[in-house]
Scaffold this active site. Structure first.
Site, mmCIF file in Angstrom:
data_model
loop_
_atom_site.group_PDB
_atom_site.id
_atom_site.type_symbol
_atom_site.label_atom_id
_atom_site.label_comp_id
_atom_site.label_asym_id
_atom_site.label_seq_id
_atom_site.Cartn_x
_atom_site.Cartn_y
_atom_site.Cartn_z
ATOM 1 N N CYS A 2 -3.512 -2.371 11.281
ATOM 2 C CA CYS A 2 -2.929 -1.226 10.345
ATOM 3 C C CYS A 2 -3.117 0.027 10.651
ATOM 4 O O CYS A 2 -3.448 0.486 11.703
ATOM 5 C CB CYS A 2 -3.639 -1.660 8.884
ATOM 6 S SG CYS A 2 -3.621 -3.272 8.474
ATOM 7 N N LEU A 54 0.052 -3.811 8.197
ATOM 8 C CA LEU A 54 0.561 -4.958 9.056
ATOM 9 C C LEU A 54 0.092 -6.108 8.911
ATOM 10 O O LEU A 54 -1.123 -6.525 9.359
ATOM 11 C CB LEU A 54 0.479 -4.445 10.546
ATOM 12 C CG LEU A 54 1.253 -5.453 11.533
ATOM 13 C CD1 LEU A 54 2.997 -5.600 11.254
ATOM 14 C CD2 LEU A 54 1.153 -5.105 13.073
ATOM 15 N N GLY A 79 -7.746 -3.551 11.997
ATOM 16 C CA GLY A 79 -8.060 -4.277 13.212
ATOM 17 C C GLY A 79 -8.488 -5.725 12.674
ATOM 18 O O GLY A 79 -7.738 -6.135 11.827
#
Length: 634
Positions: A2, A54, A79
């Site tokens: 992200c 994401l 992460g």
């Protein structure tokens, strides 16, 4: 993976629109998280956090960030923590969770262990966490430096982000050029943290943490260092078995995902090993991606990649890059890099990342890091071979050394031998891994007199000296300290994070995909660096112990094929474009920055136009730097 950002008002200075500022930072990071965005504000405490998502794990709304516990602990996280399920089971048993995310595990683990939670994490991460009890922000970056984290303290406000471009949206953040960072960039072709190319904006080093309070200083602290084992007396076969087991476990961790997982495949040892181990676990053919160059067989590895794809039954996809592709993309590459990196291989990596995203793959495994951990470069063998002679020369009286170095410089100033002798004459370290730019002995001849005067106190060797001192301070647990140990340590601590991992993060995120690196599991890093140097290179074979371990899963023609390296036909396809750009913009660039002398730039262009291969990388470095400064520095 992200994008995270936010700020803490440390002095209570009035901010016109803090919510709008976070929204602007989020927009700047939209490519890092196209699936969702969020923001959280506590105006009374002056803390404001933003996030772009994401979605990789728990794709539901329960994974939305910023995420908060009932106690008010709030996090923005970029992460993956691969062992989050074990942590949930072993350390947080009995707690109730609202999601199936690793993010929530981080929150609960912090509330249990505070900053000590970092020792439990296996993964790639950068996060910022608001601790309401301590009244401050806790930030940390993973041990190896896979995920980036930038910060600045300006105008009474501490601000952070995954990328510098988001910090530059803040009206109080200055975008002035950092001339010291620029000086070292000319040597290393990458920015050496904690500096960035922007004065007053910093990059948190790998394995470092930071706690920021209102009115307090910003003082990063290390929380991790390489832990060497003494493996000198271990049987070689046992070391090979343990290596393969560790890599197998690492690949398994990095296949954890709720979205499709694929791999970049060059057909070389490292990427082929990753694909072989992925194929062991996958229920369906994994997607693999390769890149080639039209009409340039000397740079093309499509045939070896097809061979490995056929061996393991992958769903294989290829992208053939043309000369026109490179010409079209060249002017746009500086949009991706808000921190410069003079690396031409960024071009094909961009196209292969773009292809993976179009094919529906969100997570991609790569073989990055193996060459540095296992001494995989053939030119490194030259250093190991020459170290005894270098030390013998370095023991000579300094006047004699300097006389010899000066004589050779007069004979051939551009030769690597001239630089080697100059380093010995100045009692400097022999191996400067990753110093791909201008040699220190000739750099100042290329710079403008005014800039040279401003940076007269600088020496890029100081960057190497810092790493060397840290290496010598690390305990060896009874094993002998060897030259190859230093080279691999520097590779893991500098070349990998500041070059390859930075490249992977920017190019992957520019195309909204997450790149994972199994060779850089921190347990595997410790083990690889601990392996005896004689097992890394034997009888002229680089990565000997890794290749022997992989004989169990890969055929010999894959393992022992001559290494090509990942190169680009840059001079052939784009040399003219770069020369034309610098001829057109060079005079204005020299005048605007005051860094290069126009006459020095002209000499470089003349040499490049004459077809000198020696100047190809130099030409690219200058072209990229000029383009980057024109884009990012007001």
């Amino acid at each position: 993976m992200c994008g995270i950002n936010g700020f803490l008002n440390q002095t209570g200075v009035a901010l016109a629109d803090p919510e709008g500022y976070v929204a602007a930072m989020n927009r700047a990071l939209a490519h890092r998280g196209p699936d969702d965005e969020g923001a959280w504000h506590d105006p009374d405490r002056g803390v404001h956090l933003g996030h772009r998502r994401l979605s990789i794990l728990d794709l539901s709304a329960a994974g939305h960030q910023p995420m908060q516990t009932p106690r008010g602990t709030t996090i923005v996280f970029n992460g993956e923590v691969y062992n989050f399920r074990e942590l949930k089971r072993d350390l947080l048993d009995g707690e109730r969770f609202a999601s199936h995310t690793d993010t929530e595990v981080l929150l609960r683990l912090y509330e249990r262990d505070g900053e000590g939670m970092l020792e439990h994490l296996n993964g790639m991460f950068a996060f910022a966490l608001w601790d309401p009890d301590r009244g401050g922000l806790f930030l940390a970056r993973d041990r190896v430096g896979i995920k980036p984290l930038y910060y600045t303290q300006q105008g009474g406000v501490f601000a952070f982000s995954s990328e510098i471009r988001a910090l530059l949206t803040l009206p109080w953040v200055n975008a002035a050029l950092d001339e010291e960072a620029l000086y070292h960039f000319l040597t290393y072709t990458k920015v050496m943290p904690p500096r960035t190319m922007f004065e007053g904006i910093y990059k948190l080093r790998p394995g470092h943490k930071l706690f920021v309070r209102p009115g307090g200083p910003v003082a990063p602290e290390p929380y991790w260092e390489v832990a060497y084992e003494n493996l000198d007396r271990e049987p070689e076969a046992a070391l090979q078995d343990r290596l393969l087991d560790g890599l197998r476990q690492s690949v398994g961790y990095r296949m954890i995902s709720d979205v499709p997982v694929g791999a970049f495949l060059s057909g070389g040892v490292d990427s082929s090993a990753i694909v072989a181990l992925m194929a062991e676990r996958a229920a369906h053919p994994i997607k693999t991606y390769s890149v080639g160059f039209e009409g340039a067989p000397d740079y093309d590895e499509l045939d070896p990649a097809r061979r490995v794809s056929a061996l393991f039954g992958t769903d294989h996809h290829e992208r053939v890059v043309t000369a026109q592709d490179i010409r079209d993309f060249l002017p746009r590459i500086v949009e991706i890099y808000d921190e410069p990196l003079a690396d031409a291989t960024s071009i094909p990596i961009h196209f292969i990342s773009q292809m993976a995203r179009r094919e529906g793959t969100t997570v991609v495994l790569t073989g990055d890091g193996a060459d540095e951990l296992f001494s995989g470069y053939r030119n490194w063998q030259r250093y190991v071979r020459l170290y005894p002679y270098y030390r013998a020369f370095a023991r000579l009286p300094r006047p004699l050394k300097r006389l010899a170095a000066g004589a050779y410089r007069a004979y051939d100033a551009g030769s690597p031998n001239a630089e080697i002798l100059a380093r010995a004459a100045d009692d400097q370290e022999f191996f400067w891994g990753g110093a791909r730019g201008f040699k220190e002995s000739v750099k100042r001849d290329f710079l403008s007199p005014a800039y040279s005067a401003r940076v007269a106190h600088l020496d890029s060797y100081d960057e190497m000296l810092g790493f060397r001192r840290r290496f010598e301070a690390v305990g060896m647990n009874g094993r002998r300290r060897r030259d190859v140990d230093w080279m691999c340590y520097l590779g893991a601590k500098s070349i990998v994070p500041d070059y390859y991992l930075y490249r992977a993060d920017r190019l992957g995120m520019a195309n909204s995909i997450e790149l994972r690196v199994p060779f850089l599991d921190h347990h595997l890093v410790n083990y690889a660096l601990s392996l005896p140097g004689g097992l890394k290179v034997r009888d002229g074979e680089p990565k000997y112990v890794l290749k022997k371990a992989l004989e169990a899963i890969l055929p010999r023609d894959v393992l022992y094929r001559k290494k090509m390296g990942f190169c680009v036909p840059l001079q052939e396809w784009a040399g003219e474009i770069m020369v034309d750009y610098l001829e057109r913009e060079g005079a204005a660039f020299c005048e605007r920055t005051g860094v290069f002398s126009e006459a020095g730039l002209r000499r470089q262009l003349d040499a490049a136009r004459a077809g000198s291969a020696h100047y190809t990388s130099t030409l690219w470095s200058v072209y990229f730097l000029a383009s980057w400064i024109n884009r990012w520095i007001p």
